[in-house]
Design a protein around this motif. Structure first.
Motif, short mmCIF file in Angstrom:
data_model
loop_
_atom_site.label_atom_id
_atom_site.label_comp_id
_atom_site.label_asym_id
_atom_site.label_seq_id
_atom_site.Cartn_x
_atom_site.Cartn_y
_atom_site.Cartn_z
N MET A 212 -1.91 21.32 -23.32
CA MET A 212 -3.16 21.59 -22.64
C MET A 212 -2.88 22.41 -21.37
N CYS A 213 -3.78 23.36 -21.06
CA CYS A 213 -3.60 24.13 -19.81
C CYS A 213 -3.65 23.16 -18.63
N THR A 214 -2.64 23.23 -17.77
CA THR A 214 -2.55 22.26 -16.67
C THR A 214 -3.50 22.62 -15.52
N HIS A 215 -4.20 23.77 -15.63
CA HIS A 215 -5.17 24.12 -14.59
C HIS A 215 -6.60 23.79 -15.03
N CYS A 216 -7.05 24.40 -16.17
CA CYS A 216 -8.46 24.21 -16.59
C CYS A 216 -8.61 23.15 -17.67
N LYS A 217 -7.50 22.59 -18.13
CA LYS A 217 -7.48 21.54 -19.17
C LYS A 217 -7.91 22.06 -20.55
N LEU B 106 -0.01 27.16 -18.87
CA LEU B 106 -1.28 27.70 -18.38
C LEU B 106 -1.85 28.57 -19.50
N CYS B 107 -3.17 28.51 -19.70
CA CYS B 107 -3.78 29.41 -20.68
C CYS B 107 -3.76 30.82 -20.08
N SER B 108 -4.05 31.79 -20.91
CA SER B 108 -3.88 33.16 -20.44
C SER B 108 -4.77 33.50 -19.23
ZN LIG Z 1 -6.51 27.36 -18.19
#
Ligand SMILES: [Zn+2]
Length: 266
Positions: free
Chosen positions: A156-161, A179-181
């Protein structure tokens, strides 16, 4: 004073006096323990030869509360990893495993999962082919981080989940995961992480110890994975610093011959 009987893996040993050694053990029941082995350097000692690094032994020691170094009274070898002792490269990887456990674990904190992992990893290193050593070390590092409460988040992206799609991704050391792109683009300090390396790390995080060596790193991704894991270990564990056996391994991989000094220091 308590009499403690347990299994142990020898992490390191150094001479203490003319006849004794101080030995750091990772024990099954008590976690990392330091013991003094009196008289062990005398050829007639029953413990002679049982306290070499990466040896698996049955031990008895006297634990005195409030002391950091206890007294070893008996040590009998359970498993000798003969291949580890006779092969410099193999032994360097085993030393890295032992040094990581020594540096990253507190004294006398039981962690049976980590004990079992360390023992199994040494057993796999004993059997592995040279081109499988590095993947085994990565596997050990990832699993050990999880057991010590620093499991990297790879799904899972650790910023936006959100769940990263199959495009460019990043890795955040402070956030401890991918992190997602869109989030990676906004984070100046994000590590670039290719999708192929991420997929490989996800497999490695889930595989059983005995199957770790069957995973083959994607072509051209070895440095990316190696550098990321080391940066992660360094960021999250104060004690990681510059682990000497890992430095020796880097030199072996780049086919330089390590200096004698590096072995003496480690
Ligand atoms: Zn993200």
């Amino acid at each position: 004073m308590a009499i403690c009987k347990t299994e142990a893996i020898v992490l390191k040993a150094h001479n203490f006096s003319e006849s004794s050694k101080v030995v750091t053990l990772y024990t099954k029941k008590y976690g990392k323990c330091a013991v003094v082995a009196k008289g062990v350097r005398r050829p007639k000692s029953s413990m002679c030869g049982t306290l070499e690094p990466a040896t698996h032994a049955a031990i008895v020691f006297y634990m005195k509360e409030g002391r950091e170094v206890h007294t070893l009274s008996q040590s009998d070898i359970i498993t000798t990893f003969r291949m580890l002792q006779g092969d410099l490269e193999r032994f360097s990887y085993a030393s890295a495993v032992c040094e990581l456990v020594d540096r990253l674990t507190p004294l006398e904190a039981e962690n049976r999962a980590l004990f079992a992992l360390t023992l199994k990893t040494l057993g796999e290193l004993e059997r592995a082919q040279p081109d499988e050593f590095l993947v085994l070390l990565w596997f050990f590092e990832l699993r050990m981080l999880a057991f010590l409460g620093f499991k990297p988040e790879l799904d899972m992206c650790t910023h936006c989940k959100g769940i990263p799609d199959k495009t460019v991704v990043g890795f955040s050391l402070p956030k401890g995961g991918v992190l997602c792109s869109p989030c990676a683009v906004k984070d100046d300090e994000a590590y670039a992480l290719s999708q192929k390396s991420l997929d490989f790390l996800r497999h490695l995080q889930r595989v059983r110890t005995e199957n770790a060596t069957k995973l083959i790193p994607p072509q051209g991704a070895t440095s990316e994975i190696d550098n990321l894991l080391h940066a992660f270990l360094k960021y999250h564990t104060d004690e990681f610093r510059d682990i000497k056996s890992l430095r020796v391994l880097h030199m072996l991989r780049s086919q330089c011959s390590p200096s004698q000094e590096d072995f003496e220091k480690s």
